[in-house]
Design a protein around this motif. Structure first.
Motif, PDB file in Angstrom:
ATOM      1  N   ARG A  45       0.836  -1.202   0.000  1.00 34.98           N
ATOM      2  CA  ARG A  45       0.000   0.000   0.000  1.00 34.98           C
ATOM      3  C   ARG A  45       0.874   1.257   0.000  1.00 34.98           C
ATOM      4  N   TYR A  48       2.164   1.878  -3.470  1.00 36.30           N
ATOM      5  CA  TYR A  48       1.100   2.479  -4.287  1.00 36.30           C
ATOM      6  C   TYR A  48       0.955   3.959  -3.967  1.00 36.30           C
ATOM      7  N   GLN A  49       1.034   4.284  -2.693  1.00 39.92           N
ATOM      8  CA  GLN A  49       0.848   5.672  -2.280  1.00 39.92           C
ATOM      9  C   GLN A  49       1.933   6.567  -2.867  1.00 39.92           C
ATOM     10  N   GLY A  52       1.375   6.694  -6.678  1.00 40.53           N
ATOM     11  CA  GLY A  52       0.167   7.447  -7.006  1.00 40.53           C
ATOM     12  C   GLY A  52       0.342   8.939  -6.818  1.00 40.53           C
ATOM     13  N   ALA A  56      -0.126  11.040 -10.337  1.00 39.89           N
ATOM     14  CA  ALA A  56      -1.448  11.662 -10.495  1.00 39.89           C
ATOM     15  C   ALA A  56      -1.395  12.955 -11.304  1.00 39.89           C
ATOM     16  N   GLY A 103     -11.602   5.761  -9.790  1.00 41.27           N
ATOM     17  CA  GLY A 103     -10.447   5.128  -9.163  1.00 41.27           C
ATOM     18  C   GLY A 103      -9.698   6.072  -8.239  1.00 41.27           C
ATOM     19  N   SER A 104      -9.531   7.313  -8.683  1.00 39.21           N
ATOM     20  CA  SER A 104      -8.739   8.280  -7.910  1.00 39.21           C
ATOM     21  C   SER A 104      -9.478   8.858  -6.711  1.00 39.21           C
ATOM     22  N   TRP A 108      -9.289   5.063  -4.376  1.00 35.23           N
ATOM     23  CA  TRP A 108      -7.964   5.372  -3.819  1.00 35.23           C
ATOM     24  C   TRP A 108      -8.007   5.710  -2.329  1.00 35.23           C
ATOM     25  N   ILE A 111      -8.287   2.617  -0.343  1.00 37.17           N
ATOM     26  CA  ILE A 111      -7.031   1.859  -0.270  1.00 37.17           C
ATOM     27  C   ILE A 111      -6.173   2.422   0.847  1.00 37.17           C
ATOM     28  N   TYR A 122      -9.783  -3.405  -2.403  1.00 35.65           N
ATOM     29  CA  TYR A 122      -9.798  -2.083  -3.026  1.00 35.65           C
ATOM     30  C   TYR A 122      -8.676  -1.931  -4.053  1.00 35.65           C
ATOM     31  N   LEU A 123      -7.538  -2.551  -3.815  1.00 31.37           N
ATOM     32  CA  LEU A 123      -6.469  -2.531  -4.825  1.00 31.37           C
ATOM     33  C   LEU A 123      -6.941  -3.217  -6.106  1.00 31.37           C
ATOM     34  N   TYR A 126      -9.333  -0.918  -7.885  1.00 27.64           N
ATOM     35  CA  TYR A 126      -8.589   0.178  -8.506  1.00 27.64           C
ATOM     36  C   TYR A 126      -7.947  -0.297  -9.813  1.00 27.64           C
TER      37      TYR A 126
END
Length: 151
Positions: A45, A48-49, A52, A56, A103-104, A108, A111, A122-123, A126
């Motif tokens: 996670r 991903y953070q 992301g 973004a 998703g965003s 997100w 997540i 949730y992943l 997404y």
């Protein structure tokens, strides 16, 4: 074709390819490597953070450039709003962008703030929205190619 129109074509093509390329790159390489390389779901996670947060801004810039350059080109070419290719492309791009926004802005945060095993669910959601978005974008590229062959 004027220099300005040519420049907008280049922006449109580059933005669309970059938007699609980033999604496929994430789906095919980045996300599976996060899953394989993380020692637990919390570390995955965090990866991903970080990704992301960095991606973004670029992705939303590509979305804005794709739409704005496409609208400019449609106006310059004096295309009718009833042109079937144009209607299909705008519809698909709109659903593509909607998947991205869902998703965003809806998945997100879940997540980032979910607990325990909820994160995986949730992943997966997404990634599914990103896959749908990328597939629709690929369809837009194919439709554009077919449209140009038909001319």
């Amino acid at each position: 074709m004027s220099v300005v129109e040519c420049a907008f074509y280049l922006v449109h093509v580059f933005a669309t390819i970059s938007w699609l390329g980033a999604m496929y790159f994430n789906l095919v390489l980045i996300f599976p490597s996060y899953r394989a390389g993380a020692k637990d779901i919390q570390q995955e996670r965090r990866m991903y953070q970080v990704q992301g947060t960095r991606a973004a801004y670029w992705l939303y810039a590509f979305i804005i450039f794709t739409f704005s350059s496409g609208i400019f080109l449609a106006v310059v070419q004096e295309r009718s709003v009833l042109d079937s290719f144009l209607v299909i492309k705008i519809s698909l791009l709109s659903v593509m962008a909607a998947c991205h926004l869902i998703g965003s802005y809806f998945i997100w945060p879940r997540i980032m703030f979910s607990l325990g095993d909820e994160v995986r669910r949730y992943l997966n959601r997404y990634q599914f929205t990103m896959l749908v978005s990328a597939a629709l974008g690929s369809l837009v590229v194919v439709i554009t190619y077919v449209e140009h062959l038909a001319k």
